[in-house]
Design a protein around this motif. Sequence first.
Motif, PDB file in Angstrom:
ATOM      1  N   ILE A 186       0.872  -1.167   0.000  1.00 12.53           N
ATOM      2  CA  ILE A 186       0.000   0.000   0.000  1.00 12.53           C
ATOM      3  C   ILE A 186       0.913   1.222   0.000  1.00 12.53           C
ATOM      4  CG2 ILE A 186      -1.731   1.323   1.281  1.00 12.53           C
ATOM      5  CD1 ILE A 186      -2.798  -1.275   2.396  1.00 12.53           C
ATOM      6  N   THR A 187       0.797   2.041  -1.046  1.00 10.05           N
ATOM      7  CA  THR A 187       1.716   3.167  -1.200  1.00 10.05           C
ATOM      8  C   THR A 187       1.002   4.310  -1.911  1.00 10.05           C
ATOM      9  OG1 THR A 187       3.969   3.765  -1.893  1.00 10.05           O
ATOM     10  CG2 THR A 187       2.688   2.357  -3.392  1.00 10.05           C
ATOM     11  N   ASP A 188       1.723   5.412  -2.134  1.00  6.61           N
ATOM     12  CA  ASP A 188       1.079   6.615  -2.646  1.00  6.61           C
ATOM     13  C   ASP A 188       1.408   6.939  -4.100  1.00  6.61           C
ATOM     14  OD1 ASP A 188       3.717   7.224  -2.207  1.00  6.61           O
ATOM     15  OD2 ASP A 188       3.348   8.948  -0.914  1.00  6.61           O
ATOM     16  N   SER A 189       2.181   6.094  -4.758  1.00  3.20           N
ATOM     17  CA  SER A 189       2.552   6.383  -6.143  1.00  3.20           C
ATOM     18  C   SER A 189       2.961   5.107  -6.858  1.00  3.20           C
ATOM     19  CB  SER A 189       3.720   7.382  -6.185  1.00  3.20           C
ATOM     20  OG  SER A 189       4.242   7.494  -7.509  1.00  3.20           O
ATOM     21  N   PRO A 190       2.613   4.979  -8.146  1.00  6.72           N
ATOM     22  CA  PRO A 190       3.098   3.829  -8.915  1.00  6.72           C
ATOM     23  C   PRO A 190       4.611   3.862  -9.108  1.00  6.72           C
ATOM     24  CG  PRO A 190       1.947   5.381 -10.341  1.00  6.72           C
ATOM     25  CD  PRO A 190       1.717   5.843  -8.938  1.00  6.72           C
ATOM     26  N   LEU A 191       5.243   5.000  -8.785  1.00  6.11           N
ATOM     27  CA  LEU A 191       6.697   5.111  -8.875  1.00  6.11           C
ATOM     28  C   LEU A 191       7.374   4.860  -7.530  1.00  6.11           C
ATOM     29  CD1 LEU A 191       7.086   8.218 -11.207  1.00  6.11           C
ATOM     30  CD2 LEU A 191       7.118   5.801 -11.817  1.00  6.11           C
ATOM     31  N   SER A 192       6.612   4.509  -6.517  1.00  5.29           N
ATOM     32  CA  SER A 192       7.188   4.132  -5.229  1.00  5.29           C
ATOM     33  C   SER A 192       8.197   3.008  -5.430  1.00  5.29           C
ATOM     34  CB  SER A 192       6.071   3.663  -4.289  1.00  5.29           C
ATOM     35  OG  SER A 192       6.587   2.896  -3.226  1.00  5.29           O
ATOM     36  N   PRO A 193       9.313   3.012  -4.693  1.00  2.13           N
ATOM     37  CA  PRO A 193      10.303   1.929  -4.844  1.00  2.13           C
ATOM     38  C   PRO A 193       9.736   0.556  -4.507  1.00  2.13           C
ATOM     39  CG  PRO A 193      10.799   3.312  -2.945  1.00  2.13           C
ATOM     40  CD  PRO A 193       9.750   4.024  -3.728  1.00  2.13           C
ATOM     41  N   LEU A 194       8.610   0.513  -3.800  1.00  2.00           N
ATOM     42  CA  LEU A 194       7.976  -0.761  -3.475  1.00  2.00           C
ATOM     43  C   LEU A 194       7.059  -1.258  -4.583  1.00  2.00           C
ATOM     44  CD1 LEU A 194       7.007  -0.121   0.253  1.00  2.00           C
ATOM     45  CD2 LEU A 194       8.640  -1.833  -0.551  1.00  2.00           C
ATOM     46  N   ALA A 195       6.569  -0.333  -5.411  1.00  2.00           N
ATOM     47  CA  ALA A 195       5.494  -0.674  -6.344  1.00  2.00           C
ATOM     48  C   ALA A 195       5.892  -1.758  -7.335  1.00  2.00           C
ATOM     49  CB  ALA A 195       5.036   0.580  -7.091  1.00  2.00           C
ATOM     50  N   ARG A 196       7.087  -1.644  -7.901  1.00  2.00           N
ATOM     51  CA  ARG A 196       7.497  -2.580  -8.948  1.00  2.00           C
ATOM     52  C   ARG A 196       7.845  -3.957  -8.378  1.00  2.00           C
ATOM     53  NH1 ARG A 196       8.675  -0.725 -13.955  1.00  2.00           N
ATOM     54  NH2 ARG A 196      10.342  -2.227 -14.258  1.00  2.00           N
ATOM     55  N   GLN A 197       8.064  -4.025  -7.061  1.00  2.00           N
ATOM     56  CA  GLN A 197       8.405  -5.306  -6.440  1.00  2.00           C
ATOM     57  C   GLN A 197       7.173  -6.054  -5.953  1.00  2.00           C
ATOM     58  OE1 GLN A 197      11.554  -4.817  -3.455  1.00  2.00           O
ATOM     59  NE2 GLN A 197      11.890  -2.761  -4.209  1.00  2.00           N
ATOM     60  N   ALA A 198       6.028  -5.382  -5.948  1.00  2.29           N
ATOM     61  CA  ALA A 198       4.845  -5.920  -5.287  1.00  2.29           C
ATOM     62  C   ALA A 198       4.181  -7.040  -6.086  1.00  2.29           C
ATOM     63  CB  ALA A 198       3.834  -4.805  -5.055  1.00  2.29           C
ATOM     64  N   THR A 199       3.653  -8.012  -5.372  1.00  2.35           N
ATOM     65  CA  THR A 199       2.756  -9.000  -5.975  1.00  2.35           C
ATOM     66  C   THR A 199       1.417  -8.328  -6.272  1.00  2.35           C
ATOM     67  OG1 THR A 199       3.809 -10.659  -4.572  1.00  2.35           O
ATOM     68  CG2 THR A 199       1.789 -11.315  -5.722  1.00  2.35           C
ATOM     69  N   VAL A 200       0.967  -7.498  -5.335  1.00  4.57           N
ATOM     70  CA  VAL A 200      -0.207  -6.649  -5.512  1.00  4.57           C
ATOM     71  C   VAL A 200       0.154  -5.265  -4.988  1.00  4.57           C
ATOM     72  CG1 VAL A 200      -2.632  -6.238  -4.937  1.00  4.57           C
ATOM     73  CG2 VAL A 200      -1.786  -8.581  -5.162  1.00  4.57           C
ATOM     74  N   CYS A 201      -0.078  -4.232  -5.792  1.00  8.66           N
ATOM     75  CA  CYS A 201       0.204  -2.866  -5.370  1.00  8.66           C
ATOM     76  C   CYS A 201      -1.098  -2.065  -5.363  1.00  8.66           C
ATOM     77  CB  CYS A 201       1.223  -2.204  -6.292  1.00  8.66           C
ATOM     78  SG  CYS A 201       1.653  -0.515  -5.780  1.00  8.66           S
ATOM     79  N   LEU A 202      -1.433  -1.481  -4.235  1.00 11.29           N
ATOM     80  CA  LEU A 202      -2.627  -0.663  -4.080  1.00 11.29           C
ATOM     81  C   LEU A 202      -2.176   0.776  -3.828  1.00 11.29           C
ATOM     82  CD1 LEU A 202      -4.470  -3.164  -1.737  1.00 11.29           C
ATOM     83  CD2 LEU A 202      -4.942  -2.800  -4.162  1.00 11.29           C
ATOM     84  N   VAL A 203      -2.452   1.646  -4.792  1.00 10.41           N
ATOM     85  CA  VAL A 203      -2.016   3.045  -4.716  1.00 10.41           C
ATOM     86  C   VAL A 203      -3.132   3.892  -4.119  1.00 10.41           C
ATOM     87  CG1 VAL A 203      -1.247   5.060  -6.025  1.00 10.41           C
ATOM     88  CG2 VAL A 203      -0.441   2.772  -6.665  1.00 10.41           C
ATOM     89  N   VAL A 204      -2.790   4.645  -3.084  1.00 13.13           N
ATOM     90  CA  VAL A 204      -3.764   5.456  -2.351  1.00 13.13           C
ATOM     91  C   VAL A 204      -3.354   6.924  -2.420  1.00 13.13           C
ATOM     92  CG1 VAL A 204      -4.802   5.885  -0.102  1.00 13.13           C
ATOM     93  CG2 VAL A 204      -4.237   3.556  -0.764  1.00 13.13           C
ATOM     94  N   GLN A 205      -4.300   7.782  -2.759  1.00 16.74           N
ATOM     95  CA  GLN A 205      -4.081   9.224  -2.682  1.00 16.74           C
ATOM     96  C   GLN A 205      -4.857   9.758  -1.489  1.00 16.74           C
ATOM     97  OE1 GLN A 205      -5.043  11.123  -6.387  1.00 16.74           O
ATOM     98  NE2 GLN A 205      -3.172  10.424  -7.364  1.00 16.74           N
ATOM     99  N   GLU A 206      -4.122  10.114  -0.449  1.00 17.68           N
ATOM    100  CA  GLU A 206      -4.763  10.601   0.765  1.00 17.68           C
ATOM    101  C   GLU A 206      -5.126  12.086   0.639  1.00 17.68           C
ATOM    102  OE1 GLU A 206      -5.862   9.056   3.185  1.00 17.68           O
ATOM    103  OE2 GLU A 206      -4.701   7.223   3.532  1.00 17.68           O
ATOM    104  N   ALA A 207      -6.125  12.488   1.426  1.00 16.23           N
ATOM    105  CA  ALA A 207      -6.473  13.900   1.518  1.00 16.23           C
ATOM    106  C   ALA A 207      -5.324  14.661   2.167  1.00 16.23           C
ATOM    107  CB  ALA A 207      -7.751  14.072   2.335  1.00 16.23           C
ATOM    108  N   GLN A 208      -5.145  15.902   1.728  1.00 21.15           N
ATOM    109  CA  GLN A 208      -4.124  16.752   2.330  1.00 21.15           C
ATOM    110  C   GLN A 208      -4.734  18.120   2.584  1.00 21.15           C
ATOM    111  OE1 GLN A 208      -0.107  16.479   0.877  1.00 21.15           O
ATOM    112  NE2 GLN A 208       0.212  18.672   1.057  1.00 21.15           N
ATOM    113  N   VAL A 209      -4.730  18.550   3.827  1.00 17.84           N
ATOM    114  CA  VAL A 209      -5.283  19.836   4.219  1.00 17.84           C
ATOM    115  C   VAL A 209      -4.217  20.602   4.988  1.00 17.84           C
ATOM    116  CG1 VAL A 209      -7.068  21.006   5.567  1.00 17.84           C
ATOM    117  CG2 VAL A 209      -7.624  18.908   4.325  1.00 17.84           C
ATOM    118  N   ARG A 210      -3.894  21.808   4.490  1.00 21.75           N
ATOM    119  CA  ARG A 210      -2.902  22.664   5.166  1.00 21.75           C
ATOM    120  C   ARG A 210      -1.601  21.903   5.427  1.00 21.75           C
ATOM    121  NH1 ARG A 210      -5.631  27.240   7.006  1.00 21.75           N
ATOM    122  NH2 ARG A 210      -7.892  27.059   6.788  1.00 21.75           N
TER     123      ARG A 210
END
Length: 278
Positions: free
Chosen positions: A228-252
């Motif tokens: 579970i990470t925040d970008s398809p370019l995360s260093p973990l993404a390409r190694q994953a069996t399953v990669c779930l990309v999450v865009q979290e809310a950002q306020v201030r």
Amino acid sequence: MSHTELPSNLEELENTIAERYNDLSKRLQQVARYLMENPRGVALDTVASIAEKAEVTPSTLIRFANALGFQGFSEMQRLFRSKLIEAAPSYSDRIRLAQQEQGNPESPSPVQLLQEFATSNTIALDHLKQAVENESLEKAISILENARSTHIVGVRRAFVVASYFAYSLRHVDQRAYLVDGIGGMFKEQAEAIDHGDAVIAISFSPYGQETLDVAEIALNKDVPLIVITDSPLSPLARQATVCLVVQEAQVRNFRSLTSSLCLAQTLSIGLAYRLQNQ
């Protein structure tokens, strides 16, 4: 897609960038991250404005486009503009619009902050529903179902999600172990990962080296890795069996964890129903 074949749409371009990311120089990787994370801005802004926001020179943008086979940056930019014409308002646009409607005082009241966080998280959760594919969720649940034990790692901000995962999996009678690194023993704890187990790694930028180390141990042992990470370019993404990309809310400049926790809950309860149906 071969390196000689130009991407014909934004999805193909994103896949090409992901495939070739590790081969790019650090400066071109910086461009890649900006383009992937700001597609609407790339579609609408001038080259000079994009370069300024990405903190590179305009010539670097041109070099990036050339590295992917385009004659110039504007040729690549057309893919972003074509996608924008087809798409509904983006996640980030909706966040900005909501914040503009609520106002942005320098010293907000508590209720103002509550409204901003609640609205931004609502939009982020709506985006999560659209962005995460059922196939990825089913595959992740199958990995957890078949695992003898599940090891979960996440440091700093991601630790909250990792600890919830361990808690929720234990409540569905699964053997789950939080790799918490007490005494600095991340690698020592990770050595307990064995064939037949599974690993869940949660990491957001800036990516924790401890999580990367645990993921590497899992890969070396040929253990399935759910990321579970925040970008398809995360260093973990390409190694994953399953990669779930999450865009979290950002306020201030404060990032939420609502979407990541919702995803953790979905996988845990989805596993519970899978086991019950057996």
